[in-house]
Write a protein that holds these residues in place. Sequence first.
Motif, short mmCIF file in Angstrom:
data_model
loop_
_atom_site.label_atom_id
_atom_site.label_comp_id
_atom_site.label_asym_id
_atom_site.label_seq_id
_atom_site.Cartn_x
_atom_site.Cartn_y
_atom_site.Cartn_z
N ARG A 287 0.83 -1.21 0.00
CA ARG A 287 0.00 0.00 0.00
C ARG A 287 0.86 1.26 0.00
O ARG A 287 0.58 2.23 -0.71
CB ARG A 287 -0.92 0.00 1.23
N ASP A 288 1.92 1.23 0.80
CA ASP A 288 2.80 2.39 0.86
C ASP A 288 3.55 2.60 -0.45
O ASP A 288 3.63 3.72 -0.97
CB ASP A 288 3.80 2.21 2.02
N TRP A 289 4.09 1.53 -0.99
CA TRP A 289 4.92 1.64 -2.21
C TRP A 289 4.07 1.99 -3.42
O TRP A 289 4.40 2.89 -4.20
CB TRP A 289 5.67 0.33 -2.44
N ALA A 290 2.94 1.29 -3.58
CA ALA A 290 2.08 1.56 -4.74
C ALA A 290 1.44 2.94 -4.63
O ALA A 290 1.21 3.61 -5.65
CB ALA A 290 1.00 0.48 -4.86
N GLY A 291 1.15 3.37 -3.42
CA GLY A 291 0.54 4.68 -3.25
C GLY A 291 1.49 5.83 -3.53
O GLY A 291 1.05 6.94 -3.84
#
Length: 341
Positions: A287-291
């Motif tokens: 979630r952090d990386w894709a966001g």
Amino acid sequence: MLFDTSTLKRLAERAESLLTRVETLLPKRAEPDWNASVAFRWRRRPTAFGWQSWLQPVRHRATIALEDLHNIDEPKRLIERNTRRFVQGLPANNVLLTGSRGTGKSSLIKACLNAHAHEGLRLIEVDKTDLVDLPDIVDLVGDRPEKFIVYCDDLSFEEGEAGYKALKTALDGSVAAASDNVLIYATSNRRHLMPERMSENLAAKHTEDGEIHPGETSEEKISLSERFGLWVAFYPFRQDDYLAVVAHWLRHFGCDDAQVEAARADALRWALERGSRSGRVAWQFARDWAGGRPAPKRGAGAKAGGPSKANGASKANGAKRVPAKPATKAAASKRGGRARG
């Protein structure tokens, strides 16, 4: 003192009015809206005249599917099989899911609900402190045609907690037979649900307050977990398992293979910082990386492919940003032209 008929009538009317007002303050259990959801929470709150409890529909439940859970194949097979038999009206067991944190215990129960909700499976989430109401919950749903899983997450007890005895009785120990349409699924990081101490396994000591049979204390603690017919253990992920789950969730969020490969090193650092390689950590990293990656643009080529600098990830091509002074003006001009292009 004598009262005439009119006085007695007025007193009776006032008494009836007072009782009507008192009845409105008494806790009432409203009939749940069974069509509002397939998942419910048991709510409980104190009132002036006792505890009020009710089933609250969950309007927005987790949408995780069995296919989203990776590297827990054996636990998934056991629990899905037990749940499928329960829905089909066949004999099934209460389940205790234990093991490492973040490895998919609660997610697996939610995924089973999503897989079998269309067949009449329902879920009631009960907090540990509300387990004293288990007999009331069983009575409430006992005549319903649906199948109900009573779900208690992160279950553990300390000495003297009221819910401990209530759960033991509900599992196996009441004079009433267990309901055919109710099972209990519980998750815990403790295998026996209660703390166990070395002193309980030592020989009896002749102290003023020493217990004559210390071994029976351990028997009492183990007796609760033994009332679950099915034990399913979850273990920490290996590095490759963790990275596979990271890749799954990155693709879920729209990343391509190049971006998944580029995120590998960051995913390992993320797990190292948290001291855990688990499905939960993989989900949080994805979630952090894709966001943090920029939105792709058509025709932009590799320029729009990699994640942004904000999430600490390198570019999709893996190139290191090492500033270097050009040897000549021509080289500087040529390098500047590539950067603008």
